[in-house]
Design a protein around this motif. Structure first.
Motif, mmCIF file in Angstrom:
data_model
loop_
_atom_site.group_PDB
_atom_site.id
_atom_site.type_symbol
_atom_site.label_atom_id
_atom_site.label_comp_id
_atom_site.label_asym_id
_atom_site.label_seq_id
_atom_site.Cartn_x
_atom_site.Cartn_y
_atom_site.Cartn_z
ATOM 1 N N ALA A 29 -1.404 -1.208 -9.270
ATOM 2 C CA ALA A 29 -0.969 -0.048 -8.492
ATOM 3 C C ALA A 29 0.483 -0.242 -8.090
ATOM 4 N N VAL A 30 1.137 0.874 -7.792
ATOM 5 C CA VAL A 30 2.536 0.868 -7.386
ATOM 6 C C VAL A 30 2.655 1.586 -6.045
ATOM 7 N N TYR A 31 3.348 0.954 -5.119
ATOM 8 C CA TYR A 31 3.619 1.531 -3.809
ATOM 9 C C TYR A 31 5.128 1.727 -3.723
ATOM 10 N N THR A 32 5.561 2.988 -3.746
ATOM 11 C CA THR A 32 6.994 3.267 -3.734
ATOM 12 C C THR A 32 7.450 3.734 -2.357
ATOM 13 N N GLY A 33 8.723 3.512 -2.094
ATOM 14 C CA GLY A 33 9.326 3.959 -0.853
ATOM 15 C C GLY A 33 10.737 3.442 -0.765
ATOM 16 N N SER A 34 11.409 3.771 0.329
ATOM 17 C CA SER A 34 12.766 3.252 0.517
ATOM 18 C C SER A 34 12.738 1.909 1.246
ATOM 19 N N PHE A 35 11.755 1.711 2.128
ATOM 20 C CA PHE A 35 11.587 0.443 2.842
ATOM 21 C C PHE A 35 12.903 -0.004 3.486
ATOM 22 N N ASP A 36 13.517 0.896 4.244
ATOM 23 C CA ASP A 36 14.839 0.638 4.820
ATOM 24 C C ASP A 36 14.816 0.710 6.336
ATOM 25 N N PRO A 37 14.316 -0.314 7.002
ATOM 26 C CA PRO A 37 13.721 -1.543 6.498
ATOM 27 C C PRO A 37 12.198 -1.422 6.418
ATOM 28 N N VAL A 38 11.584 -2.487 5.943
ATOM 29 C CA VAL A 38 10.136 -2.558 5.908
ATOM 30 C C VAL A 38 9.622 -2.581 7.346
ATOM 31 N N THR A 39 8.567 -1.811 7.605
ATOM 32 C CA THR A 39 7.975 -1.735 8.951
ATOM 33 C C THR A 39 6.598 -2.387 8.937
ATOM 34 N N LEU A 40 6.017 -2.524 10.119
ATOM 35 C CA LEU A 40 4.641 -3.034 10.194
ATOM 36 C C LEU A 40 3.673 -2.065 9.530
ATOM 37 N N ILE A 73 2.664 -3.540 -7.204
ATOM 38 C CA ILE A 73 4.109 -3.564 -7.388
ATOM 39 C C ILE A 73 4.721 -2.664 -6.323
ATOM 40 N N ILE A 74 5.603 -3.230 -5.531
ATOM 41 C CA ILE A 74 6.322 -2.446 -4.534
ATOM 42 C C ILE A 74 7.600 -1.975 -5.204
ATOM 43 N N GLY A 75 7.749 -0.664 -5.312
ATOM 44 C CA GLY A 75 8.927 -0.084 -5.938
ATOM 45 C C GLY A 75 9.883 0.448 -4.891
ATOM 46 N N ILE A 76 11.041 -0.177 -4.784
ATOM 47 C CA ILE A 76 12.060 0.271 -3.843
ATOM 48 C C ILE A 76 12.887 1.333 -4.538
ATOM 49 N N GLY A 77 12.734 2.564 -4.078
ATOM 50 C CA GLY A 77 13.442 3.683 -4.684
ATOM 51 C C GLY A 77 14.874 3.803 -4.195
ATOM 52 N N ILE A 78 15.749 4.159 -5.106
ATOM 53 C CA ILE A 78 17.155 4.374 -4.783
ATOM 54 C C ILE A 78 17.393 5.876 -4.707
ATOM 55 N N ASN A 79 17.801 6.342 -3.543
ATOM 56 C CA ASN A 79 18.112 7.747 -3.343
ATOM 57 C C ASN A 79 19.614 7.868 -3.091
ATOM 58 N N ALA A 80 20.329 8.392 -4.076
ATOM 59 C CA ALA A 80 21.791 8.489 -3.987
ATOM 60 C C ALA A 80 22.248 9.397 -2.852
ATOM 61 N N PHE A 127 8.772 5.356 -13.072
ATOM 62 C CA PHE A 127 8.695 3.931 -12.719
ATOM 63 C C PHE A 127 7.272 3.418 -12.894
ATOM 64 N N VAL A 128 6.288 4.175 -12.408
ATOM 65 C CA VAL A 128 4.890 3.768 -12.532
ATOM 66 C C VAL A 128 4.550 3.540 -14.004
ATOM 67 N N ARG A 129 4.937 4.479 -14.847
ATOM 68 C CA ARG A 129 4.705 4.345 -16.290
ATOM 69 C C ARG A 129 5.407 3.118 -16.853
ATOM 70 N N ASN A 133 -1.041 3.106 -13.600
ATOM 71 C CA ASN A 133 -1.381 4.525 -13.531
ATOM 72 C C ASN A 133 -1.925 4.910 -12.159
ATOM 73 N N ILE A 134 -1.630 4.084 -11.159
ATOM 74 C CA ILE A 134 -2.059 4.359 -9.795
ATOM 75 C C ILE A 134 -0.864 4.227 -8.868
ATOM 76 N N MET A 135 -0.656 5.267 -8.056
ATOM 77 C CA MET A 135 0.360 5.229 -7.003
ATOM 78 C C MET A 135 -0.351 5.136 -5.664
ATOM 79 N N VAL A 136 0.105 4.233 -4.834
ATOM 80 C CA VAL A 136 -0.422 4.092 -3.477
ATOM 81 C C VAL A 136 0.566 4.760 -2.535
ATOM 82 N N ARG A 137 0.046 5.560 -1.635
ATOM 83 C CA ARG A 137 0.878 6.207 -0.626
ATOM 84 C C ARG A 137 0.239 5.977 0.737
ATOM 85 N N GLY A 138 1.049 5.541 1.687
ATOM 86 C CA GLY A 138 0.587 5.416 3.061
ATOM 87 C C GLY A 138 0.914 6.707 3.780
#
Length: 165
Positions: A7-18, A35-42, A79-81, A86-91
């Motif tokens: 599974a992939v958990y995406t986000g900006s994590f700026d910063p990582v929180t509890l 897999i934690i995917g840190i997304g880049i948002n220009a 990114f997931v592909r 084939n699984i995205m995790v969202r909190g």
């Protein structure tokens, strides 16, 4: 073919929180690999650059043997592909995130119907935490115990240092 238990958990994590860490902990128990995917948002000006966010996340997740951290740009479904998942995790936090996350899930499904989204509801202890709230608290309070109610203790020195610069 995607690995069924990755599974992939995406986000900006700026910063990582509890809250993020709690989702990571729970998802790491549900899937063989997370897999934690840190997304880049220009369009956003982040507090931490991508490599700093990788370092912070690796620091707080090093005890999870099945978790790795990567940076990506572009669409999350791409990114997931790219990592054969084939699984995205969202909190999600009650009420505040539900509509936006549902819209994103539907868009992702249109882009790639083979990718499933799994929602993990935030624990009530973390449902109010956002990166903007914790940045405000960090700037206004010198008490690390107060800040530790929002972010992992391990990242407080880096957070304080970044906010002072």
């Amino acid at each position: 073919m995607p690995q069924p238990h990755t599974a992939v958990y995406t986000g900006s994590f700026d910063p990582v929180t509890l809250g993020h860490l709690h989702v990571i902990e729970r998802a790491s128990r549900l899937f063989d690999k997370l897999i934690i995917g840190i997304g880049i948002n220009a369009d956003k000006k982040p507090l931490f650059d991508p490599q700093e966010r990788v370092a912070l996340l690796e620091n707080v997740t090093h005890d999870f043997s099945n978790v790795c951290v990567e940076v990506f740009s572009g669409l999350a479904v791409d990114f997931v592909r790219s990592v054969d998942a084939n699984i995205m995790v969202r909190g999600i936090r009650p009420l505040t995130d539900t509509a936006g996350e549902f819209t994103m899930m539907m868009a992702n499904h249109q882009l790639d119907p083979s990718i499933e989204t799994v929602f993990l509801m935030a624990d009530e202890r973390f449902a109010h935490i956002s990166s903007s709230l914790l940045k405000q608290i960090a700037m206004l309070s010198d008490d690390d115990e107060q800040l530790a109610k929002f972010v992992p203790l391990k990242i407080i020195p880096e957070l304080r240092s970044k906010l002072r610069s």
